[in-house]
Design an enzyme around this catalytic site. Structure first.
Site, mmCIF file in Angstrom:
data_model
loop_
_atom_site.group_PDB
_atom_site.id
_atom_site.type_symbol
_atom_site.label_atom_id
_atom_site.label_comp_id
_atom_site.label_asym_id
_atom_site.label_seq_id
_atom_site.Cartn_x
_atom_site.Cartn_y
_atom_site.Cartn_z
ATOM 1 C CB ILE A 21 -17.267 17.481 -1.501
ATOM 2 C CG1 ILE A 21 -18.827 17.229 -2.092
ATOM 3 C CG2 ILE A 21 -16.926 16.240 -0.450
ATOM 4 C CD1 ILE A 21 -18.901 15.761 -3.050
ATOM 5 C CG ASP A 67 -2.041 19.038 -11.844
ATOM 6 O OD1 ASP A 67 -2.563 18.211 -11.588
ATOM 7 O OD2 ASP A 67 -1.900 19.159 -13.043
ATOM 8 C CG ASN A 94 -12.231 16.173 -2.203
ATOM 9 O OD1 ASN A 94 -13.493 15.683 -2.053
ATOM 10 N ND2 ASN A 94 -12.290 17.374 -2.537
ATOM 11 C CB SER A 146 -14.330 6.238 -3.929
ATOM 12 O OG SER A 146 -14.738 5.675 -5.209
ATOM 13 C CE1 TYR A 160 -15.786 11.544 -11.092
ATOM 14 C CE2 TYR A 160 -17.478 10.041 -10.654
ATOM 15 C CZ TYR A 160 -16.773 10.796 -10.123
ATOM 16 O OH TYR A 160 -17.068 11.443 -8.958
ATOM 17 C CE LYS A 164 -14.390 9.651 -7.955
ATOM 18 N NZ LYS A 164 -13.468 10.507 -6.985
HETATM 19 N N1 LIG Z 1 -20.822 16.053 -6.318
HETATM 20 C C1 LIG Z 1 -21.279 14.625 -6.467
HETATM 21 O O1 LIG Z 1 -22.318 14.445 -6.526
HETATM 22 C C2 LIG Z 1 -20.018 13.620 -6.200
HETATM 23 C C3 LIG Z 1 -20.463 12.226 -5.984
HETATM 24 C C4 LIG Z 1 -19.744 11.323 -5.650
HETATM 25 C C5 LIG Z 1 -18.494 11.551 -5.572
HETATM 26 N N2 LIG Z 1 -18.088 12.864 -5.460
HETATM 27 C C6 LIG Z 1 -16.386 12.883 -5.293
HETATM 28 O O2 LIG Z 1 -16.519 14.319 -4.381
HETATM 29 C C7 LIG Z 1 -15.179 14.618 -4.759
HETATM 30 C C8 LIG Z 1 -15.124 16.290 -4.458
HETATM 31 O O3 LIG Z 1 -16.019 16.623 -6.020
HETATM 32 P P1 LIG Z 1 -17.095 17.938 -5.848
HETATM 33 O O4 LIG Z 1 -18.299 17.228 -6.155
HETATM 34 O O5 LIG Z 1 -16.730 18.566 -4.508
HETATM 35 O O6 LIG Z 1 -16.454 18.455 -7.137
HETATM 36 P P2 LIG Z 1 -15.829 20.124 -7.109
HETATM 37 O O7 LIG Z 1 -15.752 20.218 -8.520
HETATM 38 O O8 LIG Z 1 -16.573 21.162 -6.521
HETATM 39 O O9 LIG Z 1 -14.447 20.071 -6.576
HETATM 40 C C9 LIG Z 1 -13.386 19.368 -7.004
HETATM 41 C C10 LIG Z 1 -11.858 20.230 -6.609
HETATM 42 O O10 LIG Z 1 -10.935 19.533 -7.257
HETATM 43 C C11 LIG Z 1 -10.060 20.430 -7.825
HETATM 44 N N3 LIG Z 1 -9.104 19.861 -8.786
HETATM 45 C C12 LIG Z 1 -9.410 19.572 -10.016
HETATM 46 N N4 LIG Z 1 -8.311 19.135 -10.587
HETATM 47 C C13 LIG Z 1 -7.554 19.214 -9.812
HETATM 48 C C14 LIG Z 1 -5.929 18.999 -9.650
HETATM 49 N N5 LIG Z 1 -5.541 18.649 -10.941
HETATM 50 N N6 LIG Z 1 -5.220 19.302 -8.426
HETATM 51 C C15 LIG Z 1 -5.707 19.684 -7.356
HETATM 52 N N7 LIG Z 1 -7.134 20.004 -7.469
HETATM 53 C C16 LIG Z 1 -7.794 19.992 -8.479
HETATM 54 C C17 LIG Z 1 -11.015 21.519 -8.450
HETATM 55 O O11 LIG Z 1 -10.477 22.764 -8.673
HETATM 56 C C18 LIG Z 1 -12.169 21.508 -7.504
HETATM 57 O O12 LIG Z 1 -12.021 22.603 -6.348
HETATM 58 C C19 LIG Z 1 -14.569 14.179 -5.960
HETATM 59 O O13 LIG Z 1 -13.563 13.318 -5.762
HETATM 60 C C20 LIG Z 1 -15.735 13.575 -6.565
HETATM 61 O O14 LIG Z 1 -15.340 12.604 -7.324
HETATM 62 C C21 LIG Z 1 -18.652 13.840 -5.939
#
Ligand SMILES: NC(=O)c1ccc[n+]([C@@H]2O[C@H](COP(=O)([O-])OP(=O)(O)OC[C@H]3O[C@@H](n4cnc5c(N)ncnc54)[C@H](O)[C@@H]3O)[C@@H](O)[C@H]2O)c1
Length: 262
Positions: A21, A67, A94, A146, A160, A164
């Site tokens: 995302i 981090d 994000n 979120s 989680y 959120k």
């Molecule tokens: N994928 C879904 O279905 C979904 C649904 C609702 C919300 N979200 C939200 O979307 C956002 C992105 O998630 P995604 O699905 O792309 O997941 P993802 O795992 O592909 O991306 C998350 C990124 O955050 C990075 N990250 C993790 N810990 C970190 C830290 N301590 N410091 C800096 N970076 C860090 C990871 O390396 C990763 O690149 C999140 O907030 C997630 O909660 C995702």
């Protein structure tokens, strides 16, 4: 065909930029002409390979490894945005982690990790960005990613969901106090996305995808690009009067819940 470059001149700071995302948000912002300060916990070489593969390179893109659950990472990110590009107009929190576990098995370490990254990480970047925006006496936008589970409980995701839900209240409290500085604070709450955190879970366990689909009234799982477009819409002047609220984009997941659909 869209009018291109609607974010020209804007500087966007984005955490978790290497995820599915995050990269979609960054690509959309770059397409619209924004300058980007991108952060992730991934090492520089690995991150740059991913970002360059998406065309996210060049003079208008800066990557900083760090981090986000540590305050100094936010200070470095906002500091670099000001130093290199002169402002931090839009901040997108994000980055997140998910470690599914039945409630009876959630341990302190995993609980703390969810709160540290998913909630405190947004507090740090949101506060640091807001301080810079207020100091510059410029309007600004803060957007937290979120999830629909900010309002709906979901089995095996207690930590989680709690993080959120806390993020939603963080955005509301920030919006209340920051309005006087012309800083808006909003959330984008996606449903099931066929990428990133749930994409990984769906690939590991295809039955989960089938189960998820059962509760989406629109009958399909959403894409990372749809999340990115929602974020982009909040960045536009048409959203300038929106603050303290959630852009819920979940295909209707949260409209109903039936135990037998689990
Ligand atoms: N994928 C879904 O279905 C979904 C649904 C609702 C919300 N979200 C939200 O979307 C956002 C992105 O998630 P995604 O699905 O792309 O997941 P993802 O795992 O592909 O991306 C998350 C990124 O955050 C990075 N990250 C993790 N810990 C970190 C830290 N301590 N410091 C800096 N970076 C860090 C990871 O390396 C990763 O690149 C999140 O907030 C997630 O909660 C995702």
């Amino acid at each position: 065909m869209t009018n291109s470059r609607r974010l020209k001149g804007k500087v966007i700071v984005l955490t978790g930029a290497c995820g599915d995302i995050g990269r979609a948000i960054a690509r959309t912002a770059a397409r619209e002409g924004a300058k980007l300060v991108l952060n992730d916990i991934l090492p520089v070489k690995e991150a740059k390979a991913l970002l360059c593969g998406d065309g996210l390179s060049g003079r208008k893109v800066l990557y900083l490894q760090g981090d986000i659950s540590r305050q100094e990472t936010s200070e470095r990110l906002i500091g670099k945005a000001l130093e290199k590009f002169g402002s931090a107009d839009i901040c997108v929190g994000n980055a997140a982690v998910v470690e599914p576990a039945p409630f009876l098995e959630v341990d302190r370490q995993s609980w703390a990790k969810h709160l540290d990254v998913n909630l405190t990480g947004c507090f740090y970047i949101g506060q640091t960005a807001a301080r810079a925006m207020a100091k510059a006496k410029a309007s600004g936008k803060i957007i937290f990613i979120s999830s629909w589970v900010q309002d709906v409980s979901w089995a095996n995701l207690t930590a989680y969901c709690v993080a959120k839900s806390g993020l939603k209240m963080l955005a509301k409290c920030m919006a209340l106090e920051l309005g006087r500085y012309k800083i808006t604070v909003n959330l984008v709450a996606p449903g099931f996305v066929d990428a990133g955190l749930s994409g990984k879970m769906f690939r590991k366990n295809p039955a989960l995808r089938k189960d998820a689909l059962k509760i989406v009234p629109l009958g399909r799982i959403m894409t990372a690009i749809q999340v990115a477009e929602a974020v982009f819409e909040l960045c536009l002047p048409s959203a300038d009067y929106m603050t303290g609220t959630t852009y819920l984009i979940d295909g209707g997941n949260s409209l109903f819940f039936r135990e037998e659909d689990r």
